[in-house]
Enzyme design. Structure first.
Site, PDB file in Angstrom:
ATOM      1  N   SER A 164      82.278  77.103  63.205  1.00 51.23           N
ATOM      2  CA  SER A 164      81.401  77.170  62.037  1.00 51.23           C
ATOM      3  C   SER A 164      81.123  75.750  61.575  1.00 51.23           C
ATOM      4  O   SER A 164      81.876  74.817  61.898  1.00 51.23           O
ATOM      5  CB  SER A 164      82.071  77.960  60.915  1.00 51.23           C
ATOM      6  OG  SER A 164      81.419  77.764  59.674  1.00 51.23           O
ATOM      7  N   TYR A 176      89.726  80.087  55.838  1.00 48.39           N
ATOM      8  CA  TYR A 176      88.576  80.152  56.737  1.00 48.39           C
ATOM      9  C   TYR A 176      88.257  78.794  57.377  1.00 48.39           C
ATOM     10  O   TYR A 176      88.211  78.666  58.609  1.00 48.39           O
ATOM     11  CB  TYR A 176      87.353  80.689  55.998  1.00 48.39           C
ATOM     12  CG  TYR A 176      86.132  80.813  56.875  1.00 48.39           C
ATOM     13  CD1 TYR A 176      86.015  81.875  57.773  1.00 48.39           C
ATOM     14  CD2 TYR A 176      85.113  79.869  56.837  1.00 48.39           C
ATOM     15  CE1 TYR A 176      84.906  81.993  58.603  1.00 48.39           C
ATOM     16  CE2 TYR A 176      84.006  79.977  57.660  1.00 48.39           C
ATOM     17  CZ  TYR A 176      83.903  81.038  58.541  1.00 48.39           C
ATOM     18  OH  TYR A 176      82.812  81.145  59.360  1.00 48.39           O
TER      19      TYR A 176
END
Length: 318
Positions: A164, A176
């Site tokens: 990401s 995350y």
């Protein structure tokens, strides 16, 4: 002088385009295993490669996800139930893949399965919340890869790991972004280790796309649960208004996500089918023009720009 420079740049870009446009032959003989195919990128990629005639082995977390995918794909696509956070499930799925591919080996592994349900400030995050995200996004990806790497070496194949833009720039607290940063590091070392075996490793770093990983109503409920469980002394530092502004900011992100998932799956397909795949792909305008350039700025400028719209806590040093 300027004309010569422009011609040189043009020739470089032309060569770059030609090199990246070269696609492998005999793709219909190649097996690709994709994790996280219930929805989002994995689901779309499985159908995309299936239409191309490749032998797709798609893993889903649920029976319903597997059934829905098989209804939308050809009879050649095969599915298996896989929870990447469960080592026994990973081992079982790896044996299933091995039995199918046999001596052909596995051409492609797409580590797409991920979890981003818990978004919030670090000080609101519990150990369990943090560990769950890291266990799925990073440890699960590692487990799947090491269980299948011998099949990839046999085929001199490709590994595609989905990271990401948050792996380059931590834009939200919790597990995350650290898990995605871990994927970046693991992929880099893996690429160098497998280079002599003819296996190529690519990283996909998407921006904000409209998938099940995006901010939805369940994410906001999870944020509310986090806030309700925050110790009183920490709550006093932040204040109620901080929580409401933070929740509103997350909700606003929903309307800004990119619905064009094919921009990501096209990168995945290129990494699997191109003669010369890229090491990194950064799909999404926000990733290319904001997050990645921002990650190269001096820390003081990067922090200033990221904090411009952040809510202010009740207790702060002026």
């Amino acid at each position: 002088m300027w004309l010569s420079l422009l011609v040189l740049v043009g020739l470089i870009l032309l060569y770059r385009w030609y090199r990246q446009s070269q696609i492998l032959e005999n793709l219909t003989d190649k097996y690709v295993f994709i994790t996280g195919c219930d929805s989002g990128f994995g689901n779309m990629l499985a159908k995309q490669l299936d239409k191309r005639g490749m032998k797709v082995l798609a893993s889903c977390l649920t029976e319903k996800g597997a059934e829905n995918l098989k209804k939308e794909a050809s009879s050649h696509l095969q599915t298996v139930i896989l929870d990447v956070a469960d080592s026994q499930s990973v081992s079982s799925a790896a044996k299933w893949v091995s039995n199918i591919v046999g001596n052909h080996g596995l051409w492609g592994l797409v580590n797409n399965a991920g979890f981003g349900f818990v978004f919030g400030p670090n000080m609101w995050t519990t150990r369990e919340d943090f560990a769950k995200v890291v266990n799925i996004n990073l440890v699960g990806l590692f487990d799947v890869t090491v269980n299948l790497v011998h099949l990839l070496i046999k085929a001199r194949g490709r590994i595609v790991n989905v990271s990401s833009c948050g792996g380059r720039l931590s834009v939200v607290g919790g597990g995350y972004c650290p898990s995605k940063a871990g994927i970046e590091s693991f992929s880099d070392s893996l690429r160098r280790e497998l280079r002599d075996f003819g296996v190529k490793v690519s990283i996909i770093e998407p921006g904000a796309f409209k998938t099940g990983m995006g901010v939805t109503e369940p994410h906001l409920r999870a944020l509310e649960r986090m806030w309700l469980n925050v110790p009183a002394q920490v709550k006093d530092c932040f204040g109620e208004s901080y929580y409401y502004q933070y929740a509103q900011g997350l909700a606003t992100l929903t309307g800004k996500t990119n619905p064009k998932l094919y921009q990501v799956t096209d990168c995945m397909e290129h990494a699997l089918t191109a003669v010369h795949p890229w090491t990194r792909y950064s799909p999404g305008i926000d990733c290319k023009l904001f997050y990645l350039p921002l990650s190269y700025l001096p820390t003081v400028l990067c922090d200033y720009l990221l904090c411009l719209s952040s809510p202010k806590p009740a207790l702060r040093v002026m």
